[in-house]
Each structure stands twice: as structure tokens, then as C-alpha cells.
Design a protein around this motif. Structure first.
Motif, PDB file in Angstrom:
ATOM      1  N   GLY A 134       0.784  -1.226   0.000  1.00  0.00           N
ATOM      2  CA  GLY A 134       0.000   0.000   0.000  1.00  0.00           C
ATOM      3  C   GLY A 134       0.813   1.270   0.000  1.00  0.00           C
ATOM      4  O   GLY A 134       0.251   2.361  -0.022  1.00  0.00           O
ATOM      5  N   ASP A 135       2.137   1.168   0.024  1.00  0.00           N
ATOM      6  CA  ASP A 135       2.974   2.367   0.045  1.00  0.00           C
ATOM      7  C   ASP A 135       3.822   2.524  -1.217  1.00  0.00           C
ATOM      8  O   ASP A 135       4.769   3.288  -1.249  1.00  0.00           O
ATOM      9  N   VAL A 136       3.467   1.812  -2.277  1.00  0.00           N
ATOM     10  CA  VAL A 136       4.207   1.902  -3.539  1.00  0.00           C
ATOM     11  C   VAL A 136       3.586   3.011  -4.390  1.00  0.00           C
ATOM     12  O   VAL A 136       2.380   3.017  -4.624  1.00  0.00           O
ATOM     13  N   VAL A 137       4.405   3.966  -4.838  1.00  0.00           N
ATOM     14  CA  VAL A 137       3.889   5.072  -5.639  1.00  0.00           C
ATOM     15  C   VAL A 137       4.177   4.903  -7.127  1.00  0.00           C
ATOM     16  O   VAL A 137       3.529   5.515  -7.963  1.00  0.00           O
ATOM     17  N   GLN A 138       5.169   4.060  -7.459  1.00  0.00           N
ATOM     18  CA  GLN A 138       5.504   3.824  -8.861  1.00  0.00           C
ATOM     19  C   GLN A 138       6.224   2.488  -8.978  1.00  0.00           C
ATOM     20  O   GLN A 138       6.918   2.066  -8.049  1.00  0.00           O
ATOM     21  N   ALA A 139       6.055   1.838 -10.116  1.00  0.00           N
ATOM     22  CA  ALA A 139       6.760   0.589 -10.383  1.00  0.00           C
ATOM     23  C   ALA A 139       7.218   0.574 -11.828  1.00  0.00           C
ATOM     24  O   ALA A 139       6.589   1.182 -12.693  1.00  0.00           O
ATOM     25  N   SER A 140       8.323  -0.104 -12.069  1.00  0.00           N
ATOM     26  CA  SER A 140       8.859  -0.226 -13.420  1.00  0.00           C
ATOM     27  C   SER A 140       9.487  -1.614 -13.548  1.00  0.00           C
ATOM     28  O   SER A 140       9.957  -2.182 -12.564  1.00  0.00           O
ATOM     29  N   THR A 141       9.485  -2.134 -14.758  1.00  0.00           N
ATOM     30  CA  THR A 141      10.116  -3.429 -14.994  1.00  0.00           C
ATOM     31  C   THR A 141      10.857  -3.406 -16.321  1.00  0.00           C
ATOM     32  O   THR A 141      10.505  -2.655 -17.227  1.00  0.00           O
ATOM     33  N   ASN A 142      11.870  -4.218 -16.409  1.00  0.00           N
ATOM     34  CA  ASN A 142      12.563  -4.415 -17.672  1.00  0.00           C
ATOM     35  C   ASN A 142      12.104  -5.720 -18.321  1.00  0.00           C
ATOM     36  O   ASN A 142      12.701  -6.207 -19.251  1.00  0.00           O
ATOM     37  N   GLY A 143      11.029  -6.287 -17.769  1.00  0.00           N
ATOM     38  CA  GLY A 143      10.504  -7.551 -18.262  1.00  0.00           C
ATOM     39  C   GLY A 143      10.986  -8.739 -17.461  1.00  0.00           C
ATOM     40  O   GLY A 143      10.452  -9.827 -17.575  1.00  0.00           O
ATOM     41  N   GLN A 144      11.982  -8.522 -16.610  1.00  0.00           N
ATOM     42  CA  GLN A 144      12.529  -9.593 -15.773  1.00  0.00           C
ATOM     43  C   GLN A 144      12.559  -9.185 -14.301  1.00  0.00           C
ATOM     44  O   GLN A 144      12.019  -9.877 -13.467  1.00  0.00           O
ATOM     45  N   GLU A 145      13.208  -8.067 -13.980  1.00  0.00           N
ATOM     46  CA  GLU A 145      13.252  -7.568 -12.605  1.00  0.00           C
ATOM     47  C   GLU A 145      12.216  -6.451 -12.444  1.00  0.00           C
ATOM     48  O   GLU A 145      11.761  -5.875 -13.424  1.00  0.00           O
ATOM     49  N   ILE A 146      11.890  -6.148 -11.170  1.00  0.00           N
ATOM     50  CA  ILE A 146      10.911  -5.109 -10.871  1.00  0.00           C
ATOM     51  C   ILE A 146      11.547  -4.095  -9.936  1.00  0.00           C
ATOM     52  O   ILE A 146      12.218  -4.473  -8.969  1.00  0.00           O
ATOM     53  N   ALA A 147      11.353  -2.815 -10.215  1.00  0.00           N
ATOM     54  CA  ALA A 147      11.780  -1.738  -9.323  1.00  0.00           C
ATOM     55  C   ALA A 147      10.528  -1.039  -8.827  1.00  0.00           C
ATOM     56  O   ALA A 147       9.656  -0.686  -9.619  1.00  0.00           O
ATOM     57  N   ILE A 148      10.436  -0.877  -7.502  1.00  0.00           N
ATOM     58  CA  ILE A 148       9.300  -0.145  -6.948  1.00  0.00           C
ATOM     59  C   ILE A 148       9.817   1.072  -6.189  1.00  0.00           C
ATOM     60  O   ILE A 148      10.864   1.019  -5.551  1.00  0.00           O
ATOM     61  N   LEU A 149       9.083   2.164  -6.297  1.00  0.00           N
ATOM     62  CA  LEU A 149       9.384   3.382  -5.555  1.00  0.00           C
ATOM     63  C   LEU A 149       8.372   3.476  -4.426  1.00  0.00           C
ATOM     64  O   LEU A 149       7.170   3.503  -4.666  1.00  0.00           O
ATOM     65  N   ARG A 150       8.873   3.476  -3.203  1.00  0.00           N
ATOM     66  CA  ARG A 150       7.999   3.558  -2.028  1.00  0.00           C
ATOM     67  C   ARG A 150       7.776   5.023  -1.643  1.00  0.00           C
ATOM     68  O   ARG A 150       8.519   5.903  -2.075  1.00  0.00           O
ATOM     69  N   GLN A 151       6.758   5.279  -0.835  1.00  0.00           N
ATOM     70  CA  GLN A 151       6.438   6.636  -0.405  1.00  0.00           C
ATOM     71  C   GLN A 151       7.587   7.299   0.331  1.00  0.00           C
ATOM     72  O   GLN A 151       7.709   8.521   0.319  1.00  0.00           O
ATOM     73  N   ASN A 152       8.460   6.517   0.944  1.00  0.00           N
ATOM     74  CA  ASN A 152       9.594   7.079   1.683  1.00  0.00           C
ATOM     75  C   ASN A 152      10.732   7.520   0.760  1.00  0.00           C
ATOM     76  O   ASN A 152      11.786   7.932   1.231  1.00  0.00           O
ATOM     77  N   GLY A 153      10.556   7.432  -0.575  1.00  0.00           N
ATOM     78  CA  GLY A 153      11.562   7.885  -1.523  1.00  0.00           C
ATOM     79  C   GLY A 153      12.686   6.909  -1.774  1.00  0.00           C
ATOM     80  O   GLY A 153      13.716   7.269  -2.342  1.00  0.00           O
ATOM     81  N   ARG A 154      12.506   5.673  -1.393  1.00  0.00           N
ATOM     82  CA  ARG A 154      13.517   4.649  -1.655  1.00  0.00           C
ATOM     83  C   ARG A 154      13.024   3.711  -2.754  1.00  0.00           C
ATOM     84  O   ARG A 154      11.845   3.432  -2.865  1.00  0.00           O
ATOM     85  N   VAL A 155      13.966   3.210  -3.537  1.00  0.00           N
ATOM     86  CA  VAL A 155      13.658   2.266  -4.613  1.00  0.00           C
ATOM     87  C   VAL A 155      14.146   0.894  -4.189  1.00  0.00           C
ATOM     88  O   VAL A 155      15.286   0.742  -3.748  1.00  0.00           O
ATOM     89  N   GLU A 156      13.267  -0.090  -4.324  1.00  0.00           N
ATOM     90  CA  GLU A 156      13.636  -1.465  -4.017  1.00  0.00           C
ATOM     91  C   GLU A 156      13.569  -2.286  -5.288  1.00  0.00           C
ATOM     92  O   GLU A 156      12.632  -2.144  -6.068  1.00  0.00           O
ATOM     93  N   LEU A 157      14.571  -3.124  -5.491  1.00  0.00           N
ATOM     94  CA  LEU A 157      14.618  -4.016  -6.645  1.00  0.00           C
ATOM     95  C   LEU A 157      14.238  -5.419  -6.210  1.00  0.00           C
ATOM     96  O   LEU A 157      14.676  -5.892  -5.156  1.00  0.00           O
ATOM     97  N   TYR A 158      13.421  -6.074  -7.036  1.00  0.00           N
ATOM     98  CA  TYR A 158      12.983  -7.441  -6.783  1.00  0.00           C
ATOM     99  C   TYR A 158      13.243  -8.298  -8.012  1.00  0.00           C
ATOM    100  O   TYR A 158      13.185  -7.805  -9.145  1.00  0.00           O
ATOM    101  N   SER A 159      13.494  -9.569  -7.785  1.00  0.00           N
ATOM    102  CA  SER A 159      13.634 -10.513  -8.901  1.00  0.00           C
ATOM    103  C   SER A 159      12.246 -10.837  -9.419  1.00  0.00           C
ATOM    104  O   SER A 159      11.245 -10.556  -8.761  1.00  0.00           O
ATOM    105  N   ARG A 160      12.174 -11.442 -10.566  1.00  0.00           N
ATOM    106  CA  ARG A 160      10.878 -11.834 -11.129  1.00  0.00           C
ATOM    107  C   ARG A 160      10.173 -12.831 -10.228  1.00  0.00           C
ATOM    108  O   ARG A 160       8.966 -12.932 -10.233  1.00  0.00           O
ATOM    109  N   GLY A 161      10.931 -13.546  -9.406  1.00  0.00           N
ATOM    110  CA  GLY A 161      10.337 -14.491  -8.470  1.00  0.00           C
ATOM    111  C   GLY A 161       9.808 -13.832  -7.203  1.00  0.00           C
ATOM    112  O   GLY A 161       9.264 -14.498  -6.342  1.00  0.00           O
TER     113      GLY A 161
END
Length: 121
Positions: free
Chosen positions: A50-77
Motif C-alpha cells: 500500500g505504500d508503492v507510488v511507482q513501479a517499473s520493470t525491464n521484463g525480468q526484474e521489478i523496481a518499486i518506488l515507495r512513499q519514503n523515496g527509496r527504490v527497491e529491486l525485486y527478482s521476477r520471483g
């Protein structure tokens, strides 16, 4: 016309099929969460609470921008990989093996998927 259809069908059959963990993914924002889907539209998982303001993917990994201004990277899994940014990121964009962070001061910093700094624009 029949010849064209046959050639098109033969070309499609010769393409390698990407299955499971190799197939590209899509990300859709919904109520502060990043929902991950296959390109065929099948739901895979949700990232964020509920605190994600933006998300982007390159088709494999996912980057999310949280409300606190930090970006977290996740694997496709769905596994957490790393955090980028120090709380002043306003947008994130992924392309290939690069992650672009736009900071509050307007600077754009480019990082690799592995977290390595590449350059500032």
C-alpha cells in the motif's frame, strides 16, 4: 494469401518459446501495490503493502518506488534484491540492465541491476 499465412505460421513455429521464469512480465499499479502479471495476463504476485507510488520493470526484474523515496529491486520471483536511493527519489525507470532514479533536485542517477553506480545526468 495462403502462401503468406503458411510462411507466417512457419516463422512463428520456429521462434523459441519462453516459458515459466524466462517469459517477460508486466507490472500494474493497484491501490499502492505493484501487481505482477505474465504477458498473457495471468496474475503472478503482488509486491508492496500500500505504500508503492511507482513501479517499473525491464521484463525480468521489478523496481518499486515507495512513499519514503527509496527504490527497491525485486527478482521476477518476488525476492528482494537491494535498495537504491536515500529517501529523495521521485521516480524510477528500468531499461535493460539499467535503473534510472530521478532525485528531488532533478538529478538522474543511473545504476546497474546489481546496484553499481554508473553515472549522473
Amino acid at each position: 494469401m495462403k502462401t503468406f499465412r503458411f510462411l507466417l505460421a512457419a516463422a512463428c513455429l520456429s521462434l523459441p518459446l519462453l516459458a515459466g521464469d524466462e517469459a517477460p512480465i508486466l507490472v500494474k499499479m493497484n491501490n499502492g501495490r505493484a501487481e505482477v502479471y505474465t504477458v498473457s495476463g495471468s496474475y503472478v504476485r503482488t509486491i508492496g503493502s500500500g505504500d508503492v507510488v511507482q513501479a517499473s520493470t525491464n521484463g525480468q526484474e521489478i523496481a518499486i518506488l515507495r512513499q519514503n523515496g527509496r527504490v527497491e529491486l525485486y527478482s521476477r520471483g518476488g525476492s528482494y534484491l537491494r535498495t537504491l536511493g536515500s529517501g529523495d527519489v521521485t521516480s524510477v525507470q528500468m531499461s535493460g540492465d539499467s535503473v534510472a532514479l530521478t532525485r528531488q533536485n532533478g538529478r538522474v542517477e543511473i545504476y546497474g541491476i546489481n546496484g553499481s553506480y554508473r553515472r549522473t545526468l
